[in-house]
Enzyme design. Structure first.
Site, PDB file in Angstrom:
ATOM      1  N   LYS A  66     -43.357  23.205  34.257  1.00  0.00           N
ATOM      2  CA  LYS A  66     -44.176  23.369  33.042  1.00  0.00           C
ATOM      3  C   LYS A  66     -44.168  24.800  32.502  1.00  0.00           C
ATOM      4  O   LYS A  66     -44.305  25.014  31.306  1.00  0.00           O
ATOM      5  CB  LYS A  66     -45.618  22.917  33.298  1.00  0.00           C
ATOM      6  N   ASN A  87     -45.625  20.410  28.541  1.00  0.00           N
ATOM      7  CA  ASN A  87     -45.321  19.114  29.164  1.00  0.00           C
ATOM      8  C   ASN A  87     -44.604  18.154  28.206  1.00  0.00           C
ATOM      9  O   ASN A  87     -44.228  17.067  28.597  1.00  0.00           O
ATOM     10  CB  ASN A  87     -46.601  18.460  29.705  1.00  0.00           C
ATOM     11  N   ALA A 127     -53.706  26.463  40.981  1.00  0.00           N
ATOM     12  CA  ALA A 127     -53.577  27.395  39.851  1.00  0.00           C
ATOM     13  C   ALA A 127     -52.212  27.305  39.170  1.00  0.00           C
ATOM     14  O   ALA A 127     -51.917  28.058  38.266  1.00  0.00           O
ATOM     15  CB  ALA A 127     -53.813  28.825  40.341  1.00  0.00           C
ATOM     16  N   THR A 152     -51.396  30.365  46.747  1.00  0.00           N
ATOM     17  CA  THR A 152     -50.747  31.610  46.323  1.00  0.00           C
ATOM     18  C   THR A 152     -51.692  32.347  45.375  1.00  0.00           C
ATOM     19  O   THR A 152     -51.957  31.886  44.265  1.00  0.00           O
ATOM     20  CB  THR A 152     -49.433  31.298  45.551  1.00  0.00           C
TER      21      THR A 152
END
Length: 274
Positions: A66, A87, A127, A152
């Protein structure tokens, strides 16, 4: 002439997008095909070339592309620009354009279940992928505080740069220890696609009024939602978001707003539960 559409991602096997779009092609007499394609990052350039050369009419993009697809596009819609997440891709006036129907899909699915006045705070788990779209959607609905956890940390920092003090970082390992007094808890990770995976939350500290929302729709009830339901919370899976974002993409491509009818929901239920 038969138009060609694809959904690209990795993994992609679980996607029900072809089922949905083929149903709508048939219902609306659109001569088109829609397939899923498992890609590596190195394949993205050729995929965009196919749109540029009119071999493909439109593409849906899912995890993990994305954001990665953006440098290859000519233009972004306002929402795609605000979220830096794409998307839905199509060609217009000789330009390859990236759009984002996840925001509209998520908002609509949320409003089907609850009033926007009842959500002022959220915990977002994840995230990457669809997360920027969810933050943007929550912000426009007037949510005042979003706690966010991700394995992450770098991805959280990127989102904080975009959305500022709205986001409060939570360490991944603190998910199982911390008490969350929020109106909604949203899983935007792929943890749950495989039932061996589990997000560890401290359920004993979670109010039964908290809504649990999982963007995953296949399986229809992840272990997180099972646990939340057992705890007495209202749960929502990603099926309506998936259908609403697909409806918006279909309309962009074909200038027809397809109907989410009982036939379609029965076909999907059969695929999910058989």
């Amino acid at each position: 002439m038969m138009k060609k559409f694809f959904v690209i991602g990795n993994p992609i096997e679980h996607s029900l997008s072809p089922t949905v779009h083929q149903h709508w092609f048939k219902k609306n007499n659109v001569k088109a095909t829609y397939e899923k394609k498992l890609l590596e990052e190195k394949d993205l350039k050729n995929t965009i070339k196919d749109i540029r050369n009119d071999h493909v009419a439109g593409i849906n993009v899912t995890v993990p592309f994305k954001q990665k697809i953006i440098p290859l596009l000519d233009e972004l819609s306002t929402v795609a620009q605000s979220t830096l997440s794409v998307n839905t891709i199509y060609k217009k006036n000789n330009k390859v354009i990236g759009d984002n129907t996840d925001v509209g899909g998520f908002q609509k699915s949320l409003m089907d279940n609850i009033s926007k006045e009842s959500i002022k705070s959220a915990l977002l788990i994840g995230a990457g992928g669809v997360a920027p779209s969810i933050v943007y959607a929550l912000k426009t609905l007037g949510v005042e505080q979003i706690f966010i956890a991700n394995r992450t940390v770098e991805k959280i920092v990127n989102l904080q740069e975009k959305f500022g003090p709205l986001l409060t970082k939570i360490a991944w390992e603190d998910l199982s220890k911390q008490q969350f007094n929020v109106d909604i808890i949203i899983n935007a990770t792929s943890l749950g696609l495989n039932n061996d995976h589990m997000i560890n939350l401290n359920f004993s500290s979670i109010d039964k009024k908290t809504i649990f929302y999982d963007v995953i729709y296949n399986p229809s009830e992840t272990r997180l939602l099972q646990k939340a339901k057992k705890h007495g919370c209202h749960t929502v899976n990603g099926m309506k978001m998936f259908l609403y974002q697909a409806q918006l993409a279909f309309e962009i491509w074909n200038k027809i707003k397809p109907v989410i009818d009982e036939d379609l929901t029965n076909i999907l239920a059969k695929k999910l539960y058989d």
